[in-house]
Design an enzyme around this catalytic site. Structure first.
Site, PDB file in Angstrom:
ATOM      1  N   GLY A 260      54.223  68.666  26.530  1.00  0.00           N
ATOM      2  CA  GLY A 260      55.370  69.514  25.686  1.00  0.00           C
ATOM      3  C   GLY A 260      55.536  69.212  24.434  1.00  0.00           C
ATOM      4  CB  SER A 261      55.608  66.003  22.769  1.00  0.00           C
ATOM      5  OG  SER A 261      56.617  65.174  23.327  1.00  0.00           O
TER       6      SER A 261
ATOM      7  CD  GLN B 252      64.424  69.212  30.711  1.00  0.00           C
ATOM      8  OE1 GLN B 252      64.840  69.185  31.700  1.00  0.00           O
ATOM      9  NE2 GLN B 252      63.914  67.986  30.289  1.00  0.00           N
TER      10      GLN B 252
ATOM     11  CB  ALA C 148      52.020  70.385  34.447  1.00  0.00           C
TER      12      ALA C 148
ATOM     13  CB  CYS D 161      65.560  52.295  23.463  1.00  0.00           C
ATOM     14  SG  CYS D 161      66.187  50.841  23.707  1.00  0.00           S
TER      15      CYS D 161
END
Ligand code: PLP
Length: 390
Positions: A83-84, A191, A210, A333
């Protein structure tokens, strides 16, 4: 003398996985569909002999299945690695194809980093980014997007559903607003895919991945309305219409199509079932610990993002891990120090409250017993950490 049998002092507890927004386990049916393309049908989809042709046929069929379920026939599906990649390509590729004409990128402040960072990368080419903030309930309204539009906007990005709060955004209304302003609207559906009906376009571009709907990791895609002007991502062969060169991950795209087919077939019943588990869990936690659900309005049925009064989300996640419950905070983080989630801050939450949130996301393998047991473990861990009890 026989060695004394030492009884373990702890009870072995089954892990309850409540982080389906992070990733899901590959469905065995998906794995079964993929395996032949990793074994005997290993051909390169660009080879002309039979082995290659059967791989190419599988890729073609996977593309057709996916296009039917995401975006529809008015556009093309391009396979990516995740997705990125799809998000970053959409933003950079559309801006680059219109280079010199428009210089503004409009993004909601709650977008995934793959869009927010991609927009930052475009600053060196003279693009400036306007952020649209959600309201206190986590909704980016079409009116707020309209206020940010001008003739100079090259790209608008507002996701279909947020990865932390699960709040479903008014994508169709935003699409309307962008269409009347002549602005390209991109909707990150990572999402939403497999949970919401995406068979009609939610934007001029849509992304998906996926591993979020029980498919394999390492494969995603980008649906683009036909005739969208976009620069190619990878120079090379003619794969993906010449827009993204590189040997196709045949097993991956076959698995993604199978996973999407299963998710869409079962969508209504599974959404209802998972929603009941989420509600049962949330009711139980909210009635014992002083806490609240983050955001309101329509949310993905899997998601319960909970702000706890009197304890830190990060500590709760660690305690829950020791109790065999997997959940996550939305905090990023960096250099060893975790910062409160930018999504929650964008909604107007204080740093303290944002740092108190934990995201629980239910999924296919969860049963009623999991929701009840997980809630009991959350209550007990929160109590031990000094959370305010009711
Ligand atoms: N967009 C959203 C809304 C996400 O939640 C995620 C992953 O969590 C991504 C994009 C990136 O997807 P991938 O993990 O496939 O790169």
């Amino acid at each position: 003398m026989a060695a004394a049998y030492v009884r373990p002092f702890y009870k072995i507890m089954r892990n309850i996985y409540l982080d389906h927004a992070a990733t899901t386990q590959t469905d065995p049916r998906v794995l079964a569909a993929m395996l032949p393309y990793l074994k005997e049908q290993f051909g390169n989809a660009d080879s002309r002999y039979a082995l290659g042709r059967s791989a190419a046929a599988a890729v073609l069929s996977a593309r057709d299945v996916i296009r039917l379920l995401i975006g529809g026939s008015g556009g093309n599906v391009y396979f990516t690695s995740c997705g990125s990649e799809a998000n970053s390509w959409a933003l950079k590729g559309v801006c680059a194809a219109n280079f010199g004409k428009k210089h503004t990128i409009v993004l909601s402040a709650i977008e995934h980093p793959s869009l927010l960072r991609a927009a930052e990368d475009m600053a060196v080419f003279g693009y400036n980014t306007v952020l649209v903030y959600p309201d206190g309930q986590g909704i980016v309204t079409a009116d707020a997007v309209r206020d940010a539009l001008s003739d100079d906007v090259a790209f608008v990005g507002v996701m279909a559903a947020n990865n932390e709060t699960g709040i479903i955004q008014p994508a169709s209304q935003i699409y309307e607003v962008c269409r009347s302003a002549g602005a390209f609207y991109f909707c990150d559906c990572v999402q939403a895919a497999g949970t919401l009906d995406l068979s009609s376009p939610l934007g001029d571009g849509m992304s998906f991945s996926a591993h979020k709907f029980y498919g394999p990791k390492g494969v995603g895609g980008l649906w683009l309305r036909r005739n969208t002007r976009i620069e190619r991502l990878v120079s090379g062969g003619q794969q993906e219409g010449g827009m993204r060169g590189g040997t196709t991950f045949v097993a991956g795209v076959v698995g993604m199509a199978e996973a999407l087919k299963i998710a869409c077939n079962d969508m209504e019943a599974e959404n209802a079932r998972v929603g009941r588990l989420r509600d049962l869990f949330a009711r139980r936690v909210l009635s014992s610990v002083r806490s609240r659900l983050v955001g309101s309005g329509r949310r993905l049925p899997s998601n319960a993002d909970i702000a706890f009064s009197g304890c830190r989300g990060e500590q709760l996640v660690i305690s829950l891990d020791m109790l065999n419950v997997s959940a996550s905070t939305g905090s990023a983080c960096s250099s060893g120090a975790s910062k409160p989630s930018s999504v929650l801050l964008a909604m107007g939450m204080s740093e303290e409250e944002a740092a108190s949130c934990v995201r629980f996301t239910f999924g296919r393998e969860n049963m009623q017993r999991d929701a009840e047991t997980a809630a009991d473990r959350v209550i007990s861990a929160a109590r031990d950490l000094g959370a305010h009890m009711l």
